[in-house]
Design an enzyme around this catalytic site. Structure first.
Site, PDB file in Angstrom:
ATOM      1  CD  GLN A  37      -3.275   0.349   0.400  1.00  0.00           C
ATOM      2  OE1 GLN A  37      -3.624  -0.790   0.603  1.00  0.00           O
ATOM      3  NE2 GLN A  37      -3.895   1.139  -0.453  1.00  0.00           N
ATOM      4  CE  LYS A  66      -5.611  -3.988   2.903  1.00  0.00           C
ATOM      5  NZ  LYS A  66      -5.817  -3.464   1.537  1.00  0.00           N
ATOM      6  CG  ASP A  70      -8.695  -5.574   1.336  1.00  0.00           C
ATOM      7  OD1 ASP A  70      -8.122  -4.943   0.438  1.00  0.00           O
ATOM      8  OD2 ASP A  70      -8.489  -6.792   1.519  1.00  0.00           O
TER       9      ASP A  70
HETATM   10  P1  NDP Z   1     -14.750  -8.791  -1.641  1.00  0.00           P
HETATM   11  O1  NDP Z   1     -14.851  -9.295  -0.258  1.00  0.00           O
HETATM   12  O2  NDP Z   1     -15.795  -7.878  -2.166  1.00  0.00           O
HETATM   13  O3  NDP Z   1     -14.645 -10.012  -2.660  1.00  0.00           O
HETATM   14  C1  NDP Z   1     -13.630 -10.956  -2.543  1.00  0.00           C
HETATM   15  C2  NDP Z   1     -13.812 -12.008  -3.610  1.00  0.00           C
HETATM   16  O4  NDP Z   1     -12.634 -12.821  -3.635  1.00  0.00           O
HETATM   17  C3  NDP Z   1     -14.974 -12.940  -3.339  1.00  0.00           C
HETATM   18  O5  NDP Z   1     -15.477 -13.420  -4.549  1.00  0.00           O
HETATM   19  C4  NDP Z   1     -14.312 -14.055  -2.542  1.00  0.00           C
HETATM   20  O6  NDP Z   1     -14.985 -15.301  -2.603  1.00  0.00           O
HETATM   21  C5  NDP Z   1     -12.973 -14.156  -3.244  1.00  0.00           C
HETATM   22  N1  NDP Z   1     -11.953 -14.641  -2.312  1.00  0.00           N
HETATM   23  C6  NDP Z   1     -11.592 -14.080  -1.144  1.00  0.00           C
HETATM   24  N2  NDP Z   1     -10.656 -14.820  -0.537  1.00  0.00           N
HETATM   25  C7  NDP Z   1     -10.440 -15.870  -1.343  1.00  0.00           C
HETATM   26  C8  NDP Z   1      -9.590 -16.985  -1.269  1.00  0.00           C
HETATM   27  N3  NDP Z   1      -8.778 -17.162  -0.221  1.00  0.00           N
HETATM   28  N4  NDP Z   1      -9.617 -17.872  -2.289  1.00  0.00           N
HETATM   29  C9  NDP Z   1     -10.445 -17.699  -3.344  1.00  0.00           C
HETATM   30  N5  NDP Z   1     -11.292 -16.658  -3.461  1.00  0.00           N
HETATM   31  C10 NDP Z   1     -11.269 -15.759  -2.487  1.00  0.00           C
HETATM   32  O7  NDP Z   1     -13.308  -8.114  -1.738  1.00  0.00           O
HETATM   33  P2  NDP Z   1     -12.770  -7.046  -2.790  1.00  0.00           P
HETATM   34  O8  NDP Z   1     -13.392  -7.283  -4.112  1.00  0.00           O
HETATM   35  O9  NDP Z   1     -12.860  -5.715  -2.169  1.00  0.00           O
HETATM   36  O10 NDP Z   1     -11.200  -7.413  -2.835  1.00  0.00           O
HETATM   37  C11 NDP Z   1     -10.674  -8.335  -3.773  1.00  0.00           C
HETATM   38  C12 NDP Z   1      -9.178  -8.092  -3.915  1.00  0.00           C
HETATM   39  O11 NDP Z   1      -8.953  -6.748  -4.369  1.00  0.00           O
HETATM   40  C13 NDP Z   1      -8.344  -8.229  -2.637  1.00  0.00           C
HETATM   41  O12 NDP Z   1      -7.071  -8.743  -2.973  1.00  0.00           O
HETATM   42  C14 NDP Z   1      -8.186  -6.788  -2.168  1.00  0.00           C
HETATM   43  O13 NDP Z   1      -7.056  -6.622  -1.349  1.00  0.00           O
HETATM   44  C15 NDP Z   1      -8.034  -6.092  -3.506  1.00  0.00           C
HETATM   45  N6  NDP Z   1      -8.329  -4.669  -3.515  1.00  0.00           N
HETATM   46  C16 NDP Z   1      -9.529  -4.192  -3.094  1.00  0.00           C
HETATM   47  C17 NDP Z   1      -9.802  -2.844  -3.150  1.00  0.00           C
HETATM   48  C18 NDP Z   1     -11.132  -2.276  -2.808  1.00  0.00           C
HETATM   49  O14 NDP Z   1     -11.334  -1.079  -3.023  1.00  0.00           O
HETATM   50  N7  NDP Z   1     -12.085  -3.054  -2.319  1.00  0.00           N
HETATM   51  C19 NDP Z   1      -8.773  -1.879  -3.593  1.00  0.00           C
HETATM   52  C20 NDP Z   1      -7.567  -2.496  -4.091  1.00  0.00           C
HETATM   53  C21 NDP Z   1      -7.367  -3.835  -4.023  1.00  0.00           C
HETATM   54  P3  NDP Z   1     -15.986 -15.734  -1.407  1.00  0.00           P
HETATM   55  O15 NDP Z   1     -17.220 -14.924  -1.613  1.00  0.00           O
HETATM   56  O16 NDP Z   1     -16.169 -17.189  -1.616  1.00  0.00           O
HETATM   57  O17 NDP Z   1     -15.280 -15.411  -0.146  1.00  0.00           O
HETATM   58  O1  2IT Z   2      -5.878  -2.470  -1.245  1.00  0.00           O
HETATM   59  C1  2IT Z   2      -6.414  -1.347  -1.338  1.00  0.00           C
HETATM   60  O2  2IT Z   2      -5.903  -0.424  -1.978  1.00  0.00           O
HETATM   61  C2  2IT Z   2      -7.700  -1.145  -0.671  1.00  0.00           C
HETATM   62  N1  2IT Z   2      -8.241  -2.078  -0.095  1.00  0.00           N
HETATM   63  C3  2IT Z   2      -8.343   0.215  -0.660  1.00  0.00           C
HETATM   64  C4  2IT Z   2      -7.679   1.104   0.346  1.00  0.00           C
HETATM   65  C5  2IT Z   2      -8.351   2.427   0.561  1.00  0.00           C
HETATM   66  O3  2IT Z   2      -7.912   3.101   1.502  1.00  0.00           O
HETATM   67  O4  2IT Z   2      -9.270   2.807  -0.166  1.00  0.00           O
END
Ligand code: NDP
Ligand code: 2IT
Length: 453
Positions: A117, A132, A172
């Site tokens: 991050q 984080k 997240d």
């Molecule tokens: P959500 O909780 O909305 O969705 C996560 C998704 O990933 C779900 O479909 C989940 O499946 C799946 N998942 C989670 N853990 C696992 C695992 N161990 N194995 C397989 N599938 C898995 O999270 P986000 O969409 O917010 O985040 C997804 C990724 O994006 C993460 O790596 C996060 O750090 C990154 N990210 C998120 C940001 C944000 O703004 N939200 C910003 C930048 C990066 P299930 O429903 O079965 O758990």
């Molecule tokens: O991994 C990421 O960049 C996030 N989960 C979003 C962080 C934020 O402060 O919006």
């Protein structure tokens, strides 16, 4: 005066030290390794960074706060979880980064995420340091009331470590609008202050337009920039996407809007393959099903004719032009990368953080696949979080259109920085190197200005 302390260690000795100081923290060591190999080459002839031990300092979090989170479930059982906030580096702005609730959360995972991050936030050009947090709490199968009690208990400890100019958490994995609402409500209740201490808030109480879409849309804008740099575009291309949460569904939406076709999506239970393409109506179904019904992606195959569910598998063996890992760390390994390359994949854009293993990245680089690492490709989310902080400070709100333009510009800016530091012979861009060096430089130069602190 001569010193027996060797200030100019090489990469190997540096990594030995990281491993020794962080035993068993495999994700953290992996993240540092990936950055260190590029930074060591960059600072080879820049003695001031060695003198000041800059990378050594960035790879040691400013602090790691760990605390007990005690809550009562619906059956009146007392449950105990562990919560953390890792404040990695605040050289260029208040600590900033999401909160993850998942059973796999531990100190190593949060340290890797806080470290990544720091570079990502620097790349956005906005004044945000890296942090984080999270807990080993599994929201799956919990009632809203249980999630609320957990969030309130978590914030009852966390509130003393954060603040709008100190540390600003967001969502997240496992932390979306519902959880942010419960946590913001508790912060406000404890402190009696309404302030922009969390981002990803609801639109009614200080949230920013475009924040829900920002990470997924941003990852596709970045992909578009990458493709355009090579004289290509998204239109007419097929894509496979992992995950079905916030990032994955918005990435899918933007791919479809730009004329691409999404063939597969997944969750932790497996992936669905829809040869007809997952169109906007089907994406809306997934959004509702995962976020409101809180169901499984497997149900998609029962809902839509022609789609199949592949239990326990990841979508990387479905042939496609584009791959967007948007679920979690290390979900795309060497053999997955080889399968993608063999099936003709030309570009990868990471919505998730560190979804590709180091061996997988090497496969992409060796095959000259255009590969956009998470710290650049998914920076749109935290960038719009930064804009949410600005709007809260100014007590104003910008409209959806304006924020969309700002997001597009921010992603273009990150792309340009990656090209500046990562362009190789014959025009191939090493986006990992570009992102690492550009992200490092701003933080490092700020730290040099502060002296030894
Ligand atoms: P959500 O909780 O909305 O969705 C996560 C998704 O990933 C779900 O479909 C989940 O499946 C799946 N998942 C989670 N853990 C696992 C695992 N161990 N194995 C397989 N599938 C898995 O999270 P986000 O969409 O917010 O985040 C997804 C990724 O994006 C993460 O790596 C996060 O750090 C990154 N990210 C998120 C940001 C944000 O703004 N939200 C910003 C930048 C990066 P299930 O429903 O079965 O758990
Ligand atoms: O991994 C990421 O960049 C996030 N989960 C979003 C962080 C934020 O402060 O919006």
């Amino acid at each position: 005066m001569a010193s027996i302390y060797d200030r100019h260690v090489d990469l190997e000795r540096f990594m030995e030290g990281v491993k020794k100081r962080n035993p068993g923290q495999t994700e953290f060591i992996q993240a540092v390794q990936e950055v260190a190999q590029d930074i060591f080459a960059f600072i080879e002839d820049k003695e001031e960074y060695h003198e000041a031990q800059i990378l050594r300092r960035i790879a040691e979090p400013d602090r790691v706060v760990s605390f007990r989170v005690c809550w009562e479930d619906d059956n009146h059982n007392i449950r105990v979880q562990r919560g953390w906030r890792v404040q990695n580096n605040n050289a260029i702005g208040p600590y900033k980064g999401g909160i993850r609730f998942h059973s796999s959360v531990n100190e190593s995972v949060l340290k890797f995420l806080a470290f990544e991050q720091t570079f990502k936030n620097s790349l956005t050009g906005l004044p945000m340091g890296g942090g984080k947090g999270g807990a080993n709490f599994n929201p799956k199968g919990k009632s809203d009331a249980e999630v609320m009690r957990f969030c309130q208990s978590f914030m009852t400890e966390l509130y003393r470590h954060i603040g709008p100019d100190t540390d600003v958490p967001a969502g997240d994995i496992g932390v979306g609008a519902r959880e942010i609402g419960y946590m913001f409500g508790q912060y406000k209740r404890i402190t009696n202050r309404w302030e922009g201490v969390l981002t990803g808030k609801g639109m009614e109480y200080g949230g920013s337009q475009m924040r829900p879409e920002a990470t997924g849309y941003g990852a596709v804008y970045f992909l578009r920039n990458v493709l355009e740099h090579a004289g290509q575009d998204v239109e007419g291309k097929t894509a496979v996407i992992s995950g079905s949460g916030n990032v994955a569904t918005h990435a899918a939406e933007k791919i479809v809007q730009l004329g691409g076709k999404v063939l597969a999506m997944s969750d932790s239970g497996g992936f669905i393959h829809d040869p007809q393409g997952i169109d906007q109506d089907r994406i809306d179904w997934i959004k509702h099903h995962k976020t409101h019904t809180r169901g499984r992606i497997s149900d998609y195959a029962d809902e839509f004719d022609g789609a199949t569910f592949h239990e326990g598998e990841r979508p990387w063996h479905v042939a496609a032009d584009l791959a967007l890992p948007c679920a979690t760390q290390n979900e795309l390994d060497e053999s997955d990368a080889k399968a993608l390359v063999e099936n003709g994949c030309i570009a990868v854009s990471e919505g998730a953080n560190m979804p590709t293993t180091l061996e997988g990245v090497k496969v992409f680089h060796d095959a000259k696949v255009m590969y956009a690492p998470g710290k650049a490709a998914n920076a749109g989310g935290v960038a719009v979080s930064g804009l949410e902080m600005s709007q809260n400070s100014e007590r104003i709100s910008w409209n959806h259109e304006r924020l969309g333009e700002m997001l597009t510009e921010l992603m273009e800016g990150i792309h340009s920085k990656c090209v500046e530091y990562g362009e190789q012979d014959e025009g191939y861009v090493d986006y990992v190197k570009g992102a690492n060096i550009a992200g490092f430089k701003k933080v490092a130069d700020a730290m040099l200005a502060f002296g030894v602190v």
